[in-house]
Design an enzyme around this catalytic site. Structure first.
Site, PDB file in Angstrom:
ATOM      1  N   HIS A   1       0.963  -0.989   0.017  1.00  0.00           N
ATOM      2  CA  HIS A   1      -0.155   0.091   0.088  1.00  0.00           C
ATOM      3  C   HIS A   1       0.871   1.255   0.042  1.00  0.00           C
ATOM      4  CE1 HIS A   1      -2.929  -2.769   2.036  1.00  0.00           C
ATOM      5  NE2 HIS A   1      -3.671  -2.424   1.058  1.00  0.00           N
TER       6      HIS A   1
ATOM      7  N   LYS B   1     -17.658  -5.788   7.789  1.00  0.00           N
ATOM      8  CA  LYS B   1     -16.339  -6.591   7.738  1.00  0.00           C
ATOM      9  C   LYS B   1     -15.480  -6.739   9.035  1.00  0.00           C
ATOM     10  CE  LYS B   1     -12.583  -6.647   4.220  1.00  0.00           C
ATOM     11  NZ  LYS B   1     -12.123  -5.867   3.050  1.00  0.00           N
TER      12      LYS B   1
END
Ligand code: COA
Length: 164
Positions: free
Chosen positions: A17, A41
Site C-alpha cells: 500500500h 467486515k
C-alpha cells in the site's frame, strides 16, 4: 490543486500500500488515504488503530493525509473536491473486482477518474490477510510492513495468545 483519494480497509497497511501511496503522491498535489469502514467486515484492528498506523508510517510526507469514512466513497470524494480515486493493481486477479468498482463509482459520480497504479513487483503477492496469517503464526513480517505495523501485530497476537 489536484487531490486524489486512495481508499482501502488497511487492516493493516502493508509496504505494498505504501508503495502505491508514494507513487500517487508524485503525480498529485495531495493524497487522501481513506480508511473505509465496512459495518459488516470483521477487522483485526479498529479504525483508530488503522488510522494511527498509517499516520505513523507516512508522517514524513507533507502531501499525504489520512482520514476515515463510514459511507459511500463518492460522497467522501465530493466533500473533499478530489478529482481521482487511486487503486493498486497487483495481478490480473484484481482486475474484475476493480473494474466493477471503478464503473460503479463512475456511474455514481461521472466526474471522477479512477487511476490504477502497479506496485513494485516484490509486492505483487502481498495482502493484509497474508501478513496477518504469518504474524499470527509468529513469523517475521518486518520485510512486508512498516515498523509500527510489525510492532502492533506482535502486540496484538501476543495478547490474543495470552487470552487463549
Ligand atoms: N499491496 C498490498 N496489498 C494490497 C494492495 C497493495 N498495493 N492493494 C490491495 N491490497 C490488498 C489488501 O491488503 C486487501 O487484502 P485482504 O483482502 O487480504 O485484506 C485486498 O487487497 C483488498 O483490499 P483493499 O485495497 O483495502 O480494498 P478493499 O476491498 O478492502 O476496500 C474499498 C475496498 C474500501 C475501496 C471499497 O469497499 C469502498 O469504496 N468502500 C466504501 C463504500 C462504497 O463506496 N461502496 C461502493 C463501492 S463501488
Amino acid at each position: 490543486m489536484k487531490i486524489a483519494v486512495y481508499p482501502g480497509t488497511f487492516d493493516p497497511v502493508t509496504n505494498g500500500h505504501i508503495d502505491i501511496i508514494l507513487r500517487a503522491s508524485k503525480i498529485f498535489d495531495k493524497i487522501l488515504v481513506l480508511v473505509a469502514i465496512h459495518p459488516d467486515k470483521k477487522t483485526l484492528f479498529s479504525v483508530e488503530e488503522r488510522v494511527k498506523m498509517l499516520k505513523e508510517s507516512l508522517k514524513k510526507f507533507k502531501n499525504i493525509e489520512i482520514d476515515y469514512w463510514d459511507g459511500i466513497l463518492v460522497d467522501y470524494i465530493k466533500k473533499t473536491n478530489a478529482t481521482a480515486i487511486v487503486r493498486g493493481m497487483r495481478a490480473i486477479s484484481d482486475f474484475e473486482y476493480e473494474f466493477q468498482m471503478a464503473l460503479m463509482n463512475r456511474n455514481l459520480f461521472p466526474e471522477i477518474e479512477i487511476i490504477f497504479l502497479f506496485p513494485d513487483e516484490k509486492y505483487t503477492y502481498l495482502s493484509s490477510s497474508i501478513v496477518k496469517e504469518l504474524a499470527m503464526f509468529g513469523k517475521d513480517v518486518s520485510n512486508f510492513v512498516p515498523d509500527i505495523v510489525n510492532k502492533k501485530l506482535k502486540e496484538k497476537f501476543r495478547r490474543k495468545n495470552e487470552k487463549s
